[in-house]
Design a protein around this motif. Structure first.
Motif, PDB file in Angstrom:
ATOM      1  N   VAL A  44       0.620  -1.218   0.027  1.00 44.17           N
ATOM      2  CA  VAL A  44       0.001   0.097  -0.002  1.00 44.17           C
ATOM      3  C   VAL A  44       1.056   1.190  -0.107  1.00 44.17           C
ATOM      4  O   VAL A  44       0.488   2.385  -0.851  1.00 44.17           O
ATOM      5  CB  VAL A  44      -0.891   0.028   1.207  1.00 44.17           C
ATOM      6  N   LEU A  45       2.023   1.456   0.675  1.00 44.16           N
ATOM      7  CA  LEU A  45       2.887   2.310   0.898  1.00 44.16           C
ATOM      8  C   LEU A  45       3.601   2.763  -0.608  1.00 44.16           C
ATOM      9  O   LEU A  45       3.551   3.741  -1.145  1.00 44.16           O
ATOM     10  CB  LEU A  45       4.001   2.007   1.655  1.00 44.16           C
ATOM     11  N   MET A  46       3.933   1.651  -1.369  1.00 40.25           N
ATOM     12  CA  MET A  46       4.413   1.766  -2.478  1.00 40.25           C
ATOM     13  C   MET A  46       3.545   2.150  -3.553  1.00 40.25           C
ATOM     14  O   MET A  46       3.907   2.804  -4.801  1.00 40.25           O
ATOM     15  CB  MET A  46       4.911   0.458  -2.964  1.00 40.25           C
ATOM     16  N   ALA A  47       2.112   1.712  -3.485  1.00 35.13           N
ATOM     17  CA  ALA A  47       1.073   2.260  -4.367  1.00 35.13           C
ATOM     18  C   ALA A  47       1.041   3.819  -4.247  1.00 35.13           C
ATOM     19  O   ALA A  47       0.752   4.451  -5.436  1.00 35.13           O
ATOM     20  CB  ALA A  47      -0.330   1.816  -3.871  1.00 35.13           C
ATOM     21  N   ARG A  50       3.966   5.187  -6.219  1.00 33.37           N
ATOM     22  CA  ARG A  50       3.790   4.981  -7.649  1.00 33.37           C
ATOM     23  C   ARG A  50       2.848   6.095  -8.370  1.00 33.37           C
ATOM     24  O   ARG A  50       3.195   6.503  -9.427  1.00 33.37           O
ATOM     25  CB  ARG A  50       3.050   3.583  -8.054  1.00 33.37           C
ATOM     26  N   ARG A  51       1.885   6.467  -7.443  1.00 26.93           N
ATOM     27  CA  ARG A  51       0.996   7.563  -7.955  1.00 26.93           C
ATOM     28  C   ARG A  51       1.809   9.002  -8.026  1.00 26.93           C
ATOM     29  O   ARG A  51       1.864   9.717  -8.768  1.00 26.93           O
ATOM     30  CB  ARG A  51      -0.094   7.730  -7.058  1.00 26.93           C
ATOM     31  N   ALA A 170      -0.952   5.794 -13.215  1.00 25.39           N
ATOM     32  CA  ALA A 170      -0.714   5.304 -11.880  1.00 25.39           C
ATOM     33  C   ALA A 170      -1.396   4.127 -11.513  1.00 25.39           C
ATOM     34  O   ALA A 170      -1.084   3.029 -10.935  1.00 25.39           O
ATOM     35  CB  ALA A 170      -0.933   6.493 -11.167  1.00 25.39           C
ATOM     36  N   GLU A 171      -2.770   4.347 -11.593  1.00 26.45           N
ATOM     37  CA  GLU A 171      -3.559   3.017 -11.280  1.00 26.45           C
ATOM     38  C   GLU A 171      -3.335   1.904 -12.030  1.00 26.45           C
ATOM     39  O   GLU A 171      -3.404   0.804 -11.572  1.00 26.45           O
ATOM     40  CB  GLU A 171      -5.083   3.712 -11.598  1.00 26.45           C
ATOM     41  N   VAL A 172      -3.194   1.905 -13.375  1.00 31.99           N
ATOM     42  CA  VAL A 172      -2.890   0.752 -13.965  1.00 31.99           C
ATOM     43  C   VAL A 172      -1.449   0.083 -13.700  1.00 31.99           C
ATOM     44  O   VAL A 172      -1.266  -1.106 -13.474  1.00 31.99           O
ATOM     45  CB  VAL A 172      -2.733   0.994 -15.573  1.00 31.99           C
ATOM     46  N   ASN A 173      -0.519   1.053 -13.147  1.00 35.93           N
ATOM     47  CA  ASN A 173       0.836   0.745 -12.517  1.00 35.93           C
ATOM     48  C   ASN A 173       0.582  -0.148 -11.479  1.00 35.93           C
ATOM     49  O   ASN A 173       1.031  -1.160 -11.064  1.00 35.93           O
ATOM     50  CB  ASN A 173       1.760   1.748 -12.555  1.00 35.93           C
ATOM     51  N   ILE A 174      -0.311   0.519 -10.472  1.00 35.89           N
ATOM     52  CA  ILE A 174      -0.613  -0.136  -9.295  1.00 35.89           C
ATOM     53  C   ILE A 174      -1.278  -1.493  -9.426  1.00 35.89           C
ATOM     54  O   ILE A 174      -0.947  -2.633  -8.569  1.00 35.89           O
ATOM     55  CB  ILE A 174      -1.167   0.876  -8.491  1.00 35.89           C
ATOM     56  N   THR A 175      -2.206  -1.605 -10.430  1.00 38.23           N
ATOM     57  CA  THR A 175      -2.879  -2.932 -10.575  1.00 38.23           C
ATOM     58  C   THR A 175      -1.933  -3.960 -11.078  1.00 38.23           C
ATOM     59  O   THR A 175      -1.786  -4.896 -10.864  1.00 38.23           O
ATOM     60  CB  THR A 175      -4.133  -2.670 -11.898  1.00 38.23           C
ATOM     61  N   ALA A 176      -0.835  -3.506 -11.907  1.00 42.65           N
ATOM     62  CA  ALA A 176       0.213  -4.361 -12.577  1.00 42.65           C
ATOM     63  C   ALA A 176       1.042  -5.252 -11.336  1.00 42.65           C
ATOM     64  O   ALA A 176       1.434  -6.218 -11.322  1.00 42.65           O
ATOM     65  CB  ALA A 176       0.982  -3.801 -13.498  1.00 42.65           C
ATOM     66  N   ALA A 177       1.593  -4.020 -10.262  1.00 41.01           N
ATOM     67  CA  ALA A 177       2.110  -4.382  -9.130  1.00 41.01           C
ATOM     68  C   ALA A 177       1.282  -5.151  -8.496  1.00 41.01           C
ATOM     69  O   ALA A 177       1.969  -6.157  -7.764  1.00 41.01           O
ATOM     70  CB  ALA A 177       2.540  -3.162  -8.390  1.00 41.01           C
ATOM     71  N   ARG A 178       0.014  -5.051  -8.258  1.00 44.11           N
ATOM     72  CA  ARG A 178      -0.635  -5.952  -7.258  1.00 44.11           C
ATOM     73  C   ARG A 178      -0.572  -7.340  -7.829  1.00 44.11           C
ATOM     74  O   ARG A 178      -0.431  -8.322  -7.190  1.00 44.11           O
ATOM     75  CB  ARG A 178      -2.074  -5.585  -7.269  1.00 44.11           C
ATOM     76  N   GLY A 179      -0.925  -7.583  -9.246  1.00 42.81           N
ATOM     77  CA  GLY A 179      -0.603  -8.828  -9.652  1.00 42.81           C
ATOM     78  C   GLY A 179       0.457  -9.374  -9.440  1.00 42.81           C
ATOM     79  O   GLY A 179       0.657 -10.674  -9.338  1.00 42.81           O
ATOM     80  N   PHE A 180       1.696  -8.452  -9.647  1.00 45.30           N
ATOM     81  CA  PHE A 180       3.035  -9.146  -9.702  1.00 45.30           C
ATOM     82  C   PHE A 180       3.290  -9.627  -8.080  1.00 45.30           C
ATOM     83  O   PHE A 180       3.632 -10.857  -7.810  1.00 45.30           O
ATOM     84  CB  PHE A 180       4.143  -8.151  -9.997  1.00 45.30           C
ATOM     85  N   ASN A 181       2.770  -9.242  -6.988  1.00 44.57           N
ATOM     86  CA  ASN A 181       2.857  -9.382  -5.903  1.00 44.57           C
ATOM     87  C   ASN A 181       2.107 -10.715  -5.288  1.00 44.57           C
ATOM     88  O   ASN A 181       2.340 -11.501  -4.717  1.00 44.57           O
ATOM     89  CB  ASN A 181       2.253  -8.252  -5.053  1.00 44.57           C
TER      90      ASN A 181
END
Length: 246
Positions: A44-47, A50-51, A170-181
């Motif tokens: 969540v902090l990294m999200a 990313r924004r 930013a939101e697409v980047n966060i979604t991609a990172a969520r999938g990676f995690n």
């Protein structure tokens, strides 16, 4: 041998261990992605960072650094997807060679269970690996979408479309990172499931160990302390709290 006969090959403790495994996987994932306002997870902090990254993108000239950073993220997802695919292939090959699988299992546990028992145990590992592969592939594609959105952000910060498009990136980047995690968590639990070869108690212990490792890295790690250790932590915490409320 029908499914009824196969089920009887496992003890109630086996079913409890497998049920606890999947419950722990779902619960730790939910908690990491939905932490309390007072103790946000690293994800969540990294999200929020990313924004902030995409907000800085609007005024950064040139944007070579941003493109290289995203390319590095895509390389990471590609690497893990390839590694997991190799692991899945190895697992399927091991299931196809039942005699060797039984021999290895007997050496580990001195148990004379039929091959179908070890194949089902290995199948649970493959389920986690397959989920990880799908998450990594989708994450890789989303990072590609993010790159396109970043390229669509106008160079002029005064352009009315600049900040909205940066927010979308930013939101697409966060979604991609969520999938990676999520893919990484599946890999962790896939490694934990191999302990089932030693019995249900070993699987329970491996599950607890995996959960503790994930919990520490997300909520009590040095990297988390470093992220929160600068002068911007109050502003970051307030933004996280506002997003959690909404």
């Amino acid at each position: 041998m029908n499914w009824t006969d196969r089920i009887t090959l496992f003890t109630p403790l086996d079913f409890a261990a497998v049920g606890g495994l999947f419950a722990a996987w779902l619960l730790i994932g939910w908690r990491i992605e939905h932490p309390s306002q007072t103790r946000p997870s690293v994800s969540v902090l990294m999200a929020e960072y990313r924004r902030e990254w995409m907000r800085q993108l609007v005024t950064r000239q040139p944007r070579i650094f941003d493109a290289q950073t995203l390319a590095t993220l895509r390389e990471g997802t590609s690497f893990f997807a390839s590694a997991v695919m190799i692991a899945i292939g190895g697992g399927l090959a091991l299931i196809g060679n039942s005699e060797r699988l039984v021999g290895v299992a007997n050496d580990l546990t001195l148990d004379s269970a039929p091959a179908i028992v070890w194949e089902i145990k290995l199948l649970v590992t493959l389920i986690f690996l397959a989920n990880a592969f799908l998450k990594f592939v989708w994450s890789h594609r989303l990072f590609g979408y993010c790159l396109v959105l970043m390229a669509a952000v106008p160079n002029n910060a005064q352009d009315g479309a600049a900040l909205p498009r940066a927010a979308k990136a930013a939101e697409v980047n966060i979604t991609a990172a969520r999938g990676f995690n999520r893919g990484l968590r599946s890999v962790y639990f896939a490694l934990g499931t191999t302990a089932w070869m030693l019995g249900p108690l070993a699987l329970m212990g491996a599950t607890l160990f995996t959960v503790s490792v994930l919990w520490r890295r997300e909520f009590a790690s040095q990297s988390r302390a470093a992220i929160l250790g600068d002068g911007d932590n109050m502003g970051l915490a307030s933004r996280i709290a506002a997003r959690t409320k909404t």
